[in-house]
Design an enzyme around this catalytic site. Structure first.
Site, PDB file in Angstrom:
ATOM      1  N   ARG A   1       6.763   3.379 -12.208  1.00 59.85           N
ATOM      2  CA  ARG A   1       7.729   3.224 -11.117  1.00 59.85           C
ATOM      3  C   ARG A   1       7.153   2.405  -9.961  1.00 59.85           C
ATOM      4  O   ARG A   1       7.880   1.834  -9.171  1.00 59.85           O
ATOM      5  CB  ARG A   1       8.215   4.605 -10.628  1.00 59.85           C
ATOM      6  CG  ARG A   1       9.275   5.210 -11.544  1.00 59.85           C
ATOM      7  CD  ARG A   1       9.700   6.597 -11.090  1.00 59.85           C
ATOM      8  NE  ARG A   1       8.684   7.613 -11.390  1.00 59.85           N
ATOM      9  CZ  ARG A   1       8.803   8.911 -11.081  1.00 59.85           C
ATOM     10  NH1 ARG A   1       9.878   9.337 -10.438  1.00 59.85           N
ATOM     11  NH2 ARG A   1       7.847   9.771 -11.390  1.00 59.85           N
TER      12      ARG A   1
ATOM     13  N   THR B   1       4.040  17.503 -16.279  1.00 56.59           N
ATOM     14  CA  THR B   1       3.011  18.111 -15.418  1.00 56.59           C
ATOM     15  C   THR B   1       2.433  19.395 -16.025  1.00 56.59           C
ATOM     16  O   THR B   1       1.246  19.687 -15.854  1.00 56.59           O
ATOM     17  CB  THR B   1       3.577  18.399 -14.013  1.00 56.59           C
ATOM     18  OG1 THR B   1       4.846  19.074 -14.150  1.00 56.59           O
ATOM     19  CG2 THR B   1       3.809  17.112 -13.227  1.00 56.59           C
TER      20      THR B   1
ATOM     21  N   LYS C   1     -24.031 -15.512   8.953  1.00 57.49           N
ATOM     22  CA  LYS C   1     -24.244 -14.642   7.796  1.00 57.49           C
ATOM     23  C   LYS C   1     -25.695 -14.215   7.726  1.00 57.49           C
ATOM     24  O   LYS C   1     -26.587 -15.053   7.900  1.00 57.49           O
ATOM     25  CB  LYS C   1     -23.851 -15.407   6.523  1.00 57.49           C
ATOM     26  CG  LYS C   1     -23.926 -14.583   5.271  1.00 57.49           C
ATOM     27  CD  LYS C   1     -24.394 -15.376   4.070  1.00 57.49           C
ATOM     28  CE  LYS C   1     -25.890 -15.566   4.066  1.00 57.49           C
ATOM     29  NZ  LYS C   1     -26.429 -16.228   2.890  1.00 57.49           N
TER      30      LYS C   1
ATOM     31  N   ARG D   1     -33.694 -39.190  13.774  1.00 59.00           N
ATOM     32  CA  ARG D   1     -32.444 -39.869  13.442  1.00 59.00           C
ATOM     33  C   ARG D   1     -32.705 -41.358  13.448  1.00 59.00           C
ATOM     34  O   ARG D   1     -33.674 -41.834  14.046  1.00 59.00           O
ATOM     35  CB  ARG D   1     -31.337 -39.505  14.438  1.00 59.00           C
ATOM     36  CG  ARG D   1     -31.658 -39.880  15.861  1.00 59.00           C
ATOM     37  CD  ARG D   1     -30.694 -39.237  16.851  1.00 59.00           C
ATOM     38  NE  ARG D   1     -31.017 -39.685  18.197  1.00 59.00           N
ATOM     39  CZ  ARG D   1     -30.759 -39.009  19.299  1.00 59.00           C
ATOM     40  NH1 ARG D   1     -30.188 -37.808  19.237  1.00 59.00           N
ATOM     41  NH2 ARG D   1     -31.055 -39.498  20.471  1.00 59.00           N
TER      42      ARG D   1
ATOM     43  N   LYS E   1      -1.067   5.165 -11.136  1.00 59.65           N
ATOM     44  CA  LYS E   1      -0.310   5.302  -9.883  1.00 59.65           C
ATOM     45  C   LYS E   1      -1.130   5.887  -8.740  1.00 59.65           C
ATOM     46  O   LYS E   1      -1.021   5.431  -7.596  1.00 59.65           O
ATOM     47  CB  LYS E   1       0.913   6.192 -10.138  1.00 59.65           C
ATOM     48  CG  LYS E   1       1.624   6.608  -8.868  1.00 59.65           C
ATOM     49  CD  LYS E   1       2.961   7.252  -9.119  1.00 59.65           C
ATOM     50  CE  LYS E   1       2.864   8.615  -9.738  1.00 59.65           C
ATOM     51  NZ  LYS E   1       4.158   9.320  -9.719  1.00 59.65           N
TER      52      LYS E   1
ATOM     53  N   ASN F   1     -29.619 -21.874  23.064  1.00 65.39           N
ATOM     54  CA  ASN F   1     -28.324 -22.541  23.168  1.00 65.39           C
ATOM     55  C   ASN F   1     -28.129 -23.442  21.956  1.00 65.39           C
ATOM     56  O   ASN F   1     -28.995 -24.268  21.647  1.00 65.39           O
ATOM     57  CB  ASN F   1     -28.251 -23.376  24.441  1.00 65.39           C
ATOM     58  CG  ASN F   1     -26.855 -23.942  24.626  1.00 65.39           C
ATOM     59  OD1 ASN F   1     -25.958 -23.264  25.105  1.00 65.39           O
ATOM     60  ND2 ASN F   1     -26.671 -25.183  24.211  1.00 65.39           N
TER      61      ASN F   1
HETATM   62  C1  UD1 Z   1       6.811  16.637  -9.376  1.00 69.82           C
HETATM   63  C2  UD1 Z   1       7.455  18.030  -9.531  1.00 69.82           C
HETATM   64  C3  UD1 Z   1       8.557  18.162  -8.488  1.00 69.82           C
HETATM   65  C4  UD1 Z   1       7.986  17.965  -7.109  1.00 69.82           C
HETATM   66  C5  UD1 Z   1       7.249  16.638  -7.010  1.00 69.82           C
HETATM   67  C6  UD1 Z   1       6.505  16.552  -5.699  1.00 69.82           C
HETATM   68  C7  UD1 Z   1       7.344  18.684 -11.883  1.00 69.82           C
HETATM   69  C8  UD1 Z   1       8.097  18.827 -13.147  1.00 69.82           C
HETATM   70  N1  UD1 Z   1       8.012  18.175 -10.860  1.00 69.82           N
HETATM   71  O1  UD1 Z   1       7.830  15.685  -9.657  1.00 69.82           O
HETATM   72  O2  UD1 Z   1       9.155  19.443  -8.583  1.00 69.82           O
HETATM   73  O3  UD1 Z   1       9.012  18.019  -6.139  1.00 69.82           O
HETATM   74  O4  UD1 Z   1       6.280  16.492  -8.062  1.00 69.82           O
HETATM   75  O5  UD1 Z   1       5.950  15.292  -5.477  1.00 69.82           O
HETATM   76  O6  UD1 Z   1       6.189  19.039 -11.818  1.00 69.82           O
HETATM   77  N2  UD1 Z   1       1.276  13.650 -14.098  1.00 69.82           N
HETATM   78  C9  UD1 Z   1       0.349  13.757 -15.100  1.00 69.82           C
HETATM   79  N3  UD1 Z   1       0.770  13.816 -16.385  1.00 69.82           N
HETATM   80  C10 UD1 Z   1       2.084  13.802 -16.739  1.00 69.82           C
HETATM   81  C11 UD1 Z   1       3.027  13.702 -15.702  1.00 69.82           C
HETATM   82  C12 UD1 Z   1       2.594  13.619 -14.395  1.00 69.82           C
HETATM   83  O7  UD1 Z   1      -0.847  13.789 -14.839  1.00 69.82           O
HETATM   84  O8  UD1 Z   1       2.376  13.880 -17.919  1.00 69.82           O
HETATM   85  C13 UD1 Z   1       0.816  13.578 -12.717  1.00 69.82           C
HETATM   86  C14 UD1 Z   1       1.211  12.284 -12.004  1.00 69.82           C
HETATM   87  O9  UD1 Z   1       0.168  11.329 -12.070  1.00 69.82           O
HETATM   88  C15 UD1 Z   1       1.439  12.762 -10.580  1.00 69.82           C
HETATM   89  C16 UD1 Z   1       1.817  14.212 -10.714  1.00 69.82           C
HETATM   90  O10 UD1 Z   1       1.419  14.615 -11.994  1.00 69.82           O
HETATM   91  O11 UD1 Z   1       0.257  12.645  -9.818  1.00 69.82           O
HETATM   92  C17 UD1 Z   1       3.316  14.445 -10.528  1.00 69.82           C
HETATM   93  O12 UD1 Z   1       4.018  13.731 -11.527  1.00 69.82           O
HETATM   94  P1  UD1 Z   1       5.337  12.935 -11.227  1.00 69.82           P
HETATM   95  O13 UD1 Z   1       5.822  12.342 -12.483  1.00 69.82           O
HETATM   96  O14 UD1 Z   1       5.164  12.027 -10.065  1.00 69.82           O
HETATM   97  O15 UD1 Z   1       6.291  14.145 -10.810  1.00 69.82           O
HETATM   98  P2  UD1 Z   1       7.553  14.109  -9.873  1.00 69.82           P
HETATM   99  O16 UD1 Z   1       8.701  13.563 -10.619  1.00 69.82           O
HETATM  100  O17 UD1 Z   1       7.206  13.472  -8.585  1.00 69.82           O
HETATM  101 CA    CA Z   2       5.553  12.254  -7.878  1.00 70.42          CA
END
Ligand code: UD1
Ligand code: CA
Length: 464
Positions: free
Chosen positions: A20, A83, A354, A443, A27, A380
């Protein structure tokens, strides 16, 4: 804070790609105020006294590891499956028990105060899970907190799974939670990917706690900014603007004068003395230290540099450079790494220095390059002096004594020494040492050919 003998550790989720963000890097490496988001989160953990930090990483892990401290433990998530799935990758760490704070690597403003206040509530209420929430005016994109009529948390619903009424809820899930680690490990085995995104949501663990008759709580952060995350560049810009204003306000409160903050960006580690004036277009980064009563800007860029009291830096660059008190630099000068200028020094326009030291009250006023040199005090430099410090293979040093006078357009070819109080004539190329007090002149002697034009040029300007 005292936590008894209980183990406290963190799991930071950082496996997300930059889809995104339209980035070709992970990210969480996108920067807020020139610091990767993941590093903000790690720093918050350490400030909270949580020193055991696990990071769930995805692809390009080498890049990620460069951005955080090597003391972290890394767990790999080969595929982005949500997550909940990500936290499961750290099962080995969870098995050790204790209390774990799970944090999103893309929410940089989480701070030590929030982490510890939520922990206190987590322990006091003896919760299996405590989610950090906030009320925000524009909750779009965040998970919403569901509560019953008594105000108890009953669940979290993602934007994509929410119905119209749920979307109106303005209390959001920050993505930061405290869990009982053993409970979390077990609950993660039970979540499913039965939702709009086909992912294993960490948020579903809350429902499992309640089903099991365990307690789930919500800690509502008084400052909703701590919960903000960035999924795209627009949100990242918003975070940058918040962080930038915060730093500017901090310096204003310390007595720094910033009459107009257009284009002013001050990094977190920077210190500035009172009564210093910061003018538009000034960017101060890294470990930069500015004294009191200075004027910095307009349009100046300083990284890891130190500026003494009362010094002026105008439309100039300094990287890893030092300047003492009551000196002036610029306009349009560049002080490159390992440059150290004394007090009362004057560096004028189109001067580059430098890896050199310049003594007190030395003046280098125009169009000059000084590299790999040790210059004394009260010297100077005329206009257009150049040290030819590099022969294509090696670099050599120039040494110039106090009170030396370097004439305009002198070329200095080191290794060479110019003694105290020595002079070089304008246009001289110096490739041998000049003793103290001597004049070096090298010179071609001027020749004058009388009536040369009349003999050689016809009246239309062409040659005869
Ligand atoms: C998530 C939460 C949402 C919350 C928001 C806050 C869930 C399902 N949703 O949504 O409720 O309001 O954060 O910012 O948890 N990541 C991984 N592996 C994955 C997916 C994500 O490591 O498979 C990491 C991403 O790098 C990121 C974090 O988890 O740092 C959150 O993932 P992201 O996809 O941004 O979740 P949101 O849609 O923002
Ligand atoms: Ca997020």
């Amino acid at each position: 804070m005292t936590t008894g003998d209980r183990r406290r550790f963190a799991v930071i989720l950082a496996a997300g790609d930059g889809k995104r963000m339209k980035s070709d890097r992970p990210k969480v490496l996108c920067e807020v105020l020139f610091k990767p988001m993941i590093r903000w989160v790690e720093d918050a953990c350490r400030a909270a006294g949580v020193e055991e930090i696990c990071i769930v990483e995805g692809d390009q892990s080498e890049l990620l590891r460069q951005a955080v401290s090597p003391a972290c433990t890394f767990y790999r998530q080969a595929q982005r499956r949500g997550t909940g799935h990500a936290v499961r990758m750290a099962a080995e760490a969870l098995a050790g028990g204790g209390d774990v704070v799970v944090l999103n690597g893309d929410s940089p403003f989480i701070d030590a105060q929030t982490i510890n206040a939520a922990y206190r509530q987590h322990r006091e209420e003896q919760n299996a899970v405590t989610v950090v929430t906030a009320h925000i005016a524009a909750p779009f994109g965040y998970g919403r907190i569901l509560r019953d009529s008594a105000g108890a948390v009953t669940g979290i619903v993602e934007e994509k799974d929410a119905d119209t009424e749920q979307k109106r809820i303005t209390e959001i899930n920050s993505g930061a939670y405290w869990f009982d680690a053993v409970f979390l490990a077990g609950a993660l085995e039970r979540i499913t990917a039965n939702n709009a995104q086909g992912e294993y949501y960490l948020t579903d663990v809350l429902g499992i706690a309640l089903t099991d008759g365990l307690r789930a709580g919500g800690y509502t952060a008084p400052d909703s900014n701590v919960t903000l995350g960035a999924n795209d560049r627009r949100a990242l810009k918003t975070l940058n603007e918040i962080a930038r204003q915060r730093e500017i306000d901090r310096h204003l409160d310390e007595g720094v004068d910033i009459p107009c903050d257009d284009g002013v960006v001050i990094g977190k580690g920077v210190t500035i003395g009172h009564d210093t004036l910061i003018l538009p277009g000034t960017i101060l980064l890294g470990n930069t230290k500015i004294g009191a009563h200075c004027v910095i800007g307009p349009n100046s860029y300083l990284v890891d540099s130190t500026v003494g009291n009362g010094t002026r830096v105008n439309a100039s660059y300094m990287t890893n450079a030092f300047v003492g008190e009551n000196s002036t630099i610029g306009p349009f000068a560049q002080m490159r790494p390992n440059t150290s200028l004394g007090n009362g020094v004057k560096i004028g326009d189109f001067v580059e220095i430098k890896n050199s030291t310049i003594g007190d009250k030395t003046s280098v006023a125009h169009l000059t390059y000084i590299g790999d040199s040790d210059v004394g005090s009260q010297c100077n430099f005329g206009c257009g002096v150049v040290t030819a410090n590099y022969d294509g293979c090696h670099k050599y040093r120039t040494v110039i004594g106090d009170r030396a006078f370097i004439g305009c357009n002198t070329n200095i070819i080191p290794p060479v020494q110019i003694g105290e109080g020595a002079y070089t004539a304008a246009g001289t190329t110096v490739d041998e040492d000049v003793p103290a007090g001597a004049l070096a002149i090298g010179r071609v002697r001027q020749q004058v050919r009388e009536e040369w034009a009349a003999k050689n040029i016809n009246f239309k300007g062409g040659k005869k």
